[in-house]
Design a protein around this motif. Structure first.
Motif, PDB file in Angstrom:
ATOM      1  N   ASP A  44      -0.539  21.535 -15.303  1.00 14.60           N
ATOM      2  CA  ASP A  44      -0.217  21.518 -16.737  1.00 14.60           C
ATOM      3  C   ASP A  44       0.455  22.810 -17.189  1.00 14.60           C
ATOM      4  O   ASP A  44       0.477  23.123 -18.377  1.00 14.60           O
ATOM      5  CB  ASP A  44      -1.457  21.225 -17.573  1.00 14.60           C
ATOM      6  N   ARG A  47       3.253  22.098 -19.768  1.00 10.84           N
ATOM      7  CA  ARG A  47       3.002  21.356 -21.003  1.00 10.84           C
ATOM      8  C   ARG A  47       3.491  22.160 -22.196  1.00 10.84           C
ATOM      9  O   ARG A  47       3.468  23.402 -22.148  1.00 10.84           O
ATOM     10  CB  ARG A  47       1.498  21.075 -21.156  1.00 10.84           C
ATOM     11  N   PRO A  48       3.877  21.506 -23.284  1.00  7.70           N
ATOM     12  CA  PRO A  48       3.928  20.053 -23.482  1.00  7.70           C
ATOM     13  C   PRO A  48       5.232  19.418 -23.031  1.00  7.70           C
ATOM     14  O   PRO A  48       5.391  18.204 -23.103  1.00  7.70           O
ATOM     15  CB  PRO A  48       3.790  19.918 -25.005  1.00  7.70           C
ATOM     16  N   THR A  49       6.170  20.237 -22.547  1.00  8.76           N
ATOM     17  CA  THR A  49       7.480  19.702 -22.166  1.00  8.76           C
ATOM     18  C   THR A  49       7.352  18.674 -21.056  1.00  8.76           C
ATOM     19  O   THR A  49       7.928  17.577 -21.144  1.00  8.76           O
ATOM     20  CB  THR A  49       8.408  20.843 -21.706  1.00  8.76           C
ATOM     21  N   TYR A  50       6.609  19.026 -20.002  1.00 10.11           N
ATOM     22  CA  TYR A  50       6.429  18.129 -18.862  1.00 10.11           C
ATOM     23  C   TYR A  50       4.947  18.072 -18.491  1.00 10.11           C
ATOM     24  O   TYR A  50       4.467  18.895 -17.711  1.00 10.11           O
ATOM     25  CB  TYR A  50       7.267  18.609 -17.664  1.00 10.11           C
ATOM     26  N   PRO A  51       4.205  17.127 -19.053  1.00  8.10           N
ATOM     27  CA  PRO A  51       2.766  17.045 -18.777  1.00  8.10           C
ATOM     28  C   PRO A  51       2.483  16.550 -17.365  1.00  8.10           C
ATOM     29  O   PRO A  51       3.343  15.955 -16.708  1.00  8.10           O
ATOM     30  CB  PRO A  51       2.270  16.042 -19.824  1.00  8.10           C
ATOM     31  N   GLN A  52       1.274  16.811 -16.920  1.00 11.69           N
ATOM     32  CA  GLN A  52       0.856  16.407 -15.587  1.00 11.69           C
ATOM     33  C   GLN A  52       1.019  14.900 -15.405  1.00 11.69           C
ATOM     34  O   GLN A  52       0.686  14.109 -16.271  1.00 11.69           O
ATOM     35  CB  GLN A  52      -0.606  16.803 -15.352  1.00 11.69           C
ATOM     36  N   ASP A  54       3.955  13.368 -14.979  1.00 13.25           N
ATOM     37  CA  ASP A  54       5.323  12.960 -15.275  1.00 13.25           C
ATOM     38  C   ASP A  54       6.137  12.840 -13.990  1.00 13.25           C
ATOM     39  O   ASP A  54       6.038  13.678 -13.094  1.00 13.25           O
ATOM     40  CB  ASP A  54       6.010  13.985 -16.187  1.00 13.25           C
ATOM     41  N   MET A 117       3.808  26.089 -26.084  1.00 12.22           N
ATOM     42  CA  MET A 117       2.779  25.397 -26.853  1.00 12.22           C
ATOM     43  C   MET A 117       1.658  26.316 -27.333  1.00 12.22           C
ATOM     44  O   MET A 117       0.856  25.924 -28.163  1.00 12.22           O
ATOM     45  CB  MET A 117       2.167  24.273 -26.009  1.00 12.22           C
ATOM     46  N   HIS A 143       3.340  26.517 -20.793  1.00  7.98           N
ATOM     47  CA  HIS A 143       1.946  26.637 -21.232  1.00  7.98           C
ATOM     48  C   HIS A 143       1.470  28.030 -20.819  1.00  7.98           C
ATOM     49  O   HIS A 143       0.808  28.199 -19.786  1.00  7.98           O
ATOM     50  CB  HIS A 143       1.111  25.538 -20.576  1.00  7.98           C
TER      51      HIS A 143
END
Length: 217
Positions: A44, A47-52, A54, A117, A143
């Motif tokens: 993560d 995150r929040p651009t590419y969450p786990q 994806d 974030m 993150h």
């Protein structure tokens, strides 16, 4: 006669659609395999651009194409235990990068980072002020409170990693993946339409009265 002419025309169209669709589909597949790869986000830190979880399409690039702000899939065994990781480029070779908390400057200018974030600062990170060596990259996760990035390796060449370890770039905002998916889908539809049309025309030809003139040529 009109029925025979219609069937003959339908057959010719079907015969043209199938190879056209196959050519379009195979060309799209070859181009995609040569220029892109897929990757699954495992943590993560972005995150929040590419969450786990994806699934991402990653564009293959070389070091000369890297720009600040790019999100890269990169291998850096000295930092990430040999696993490819997603990180954002903050500085490239020759850049002066400084940070305190979540505030970052590059060459004396504040970096606008709407993708970050975190409201809270990571108390484990001390202020830093480094110059990125040539051919290397200073990378951060989006993150910031939970990212193993250049801030934690400042004693190793200013926390930078070699640009040669880049395996690709996530094409943020690029229309290329959408275009490729559209072309692939179109190729599939044309192929199926051609095969289906040919089957229908064959069936229709066999249903003509015995002795009726008919040619598939």
């Amino acid at each position: 006669m009109r029925q025979r002419g219609t069937i003959c025309w339908f057959t010719k169209v079907a015969r043209a659609l199938a190879p056209l669709g196959l050519a379009l589909l195979s060309g799209t597949i070859v181009y995609t395999l040569a220029n892109y790869r897929t990757a699954t986000v495992m943590g993560d830190s972005m995150r929040p651009t590419y969450p786990q979880g994806d699934r991402l399409l990653v564009e293959r690039i070389d070091a000369s194409e890297i720009r600040r702000g790019d999100v890269l899939l990169i291998e850096a065994p000295e930092h990430y235990q040999g696993r490819p990781m997603l990180r954002r480029v903050i500085g490239t070779g020759g850049d002066h990068v400084a940070g305190e908390g979540n505030r970052v400057t590059v060459n004396g200018k504040p970096v606008n980072e709407p993708y970050v974030m975190d409201d809270e600062e990571n108390l484990m990170v001390s202020p830093y002020d480094v110059k990125v060596p040539d051919g290397r990259l200073f990378l951060l996760g989006d993150h910031r409170a939970n990212a193993n990035d250049s801030r934690f390796h400042l004693g190793e060449r200013s926390g930078s990693v070699a640009a040669s370890g880049v395996r690709g770039r996530v094409p943020e905002g690029s229309a290329a993946p959408t275009v490729l998916m559209t072309l692939g889908s179109l190729g599939t539809l044309l192929t199926l339409a051609g095969i289906g049309g040919y089957a229908v025309s064959r069936r229709a030809g066999k249903s003509l009265p015995p002795g009726a003139p008919w040619s598939m040529a």
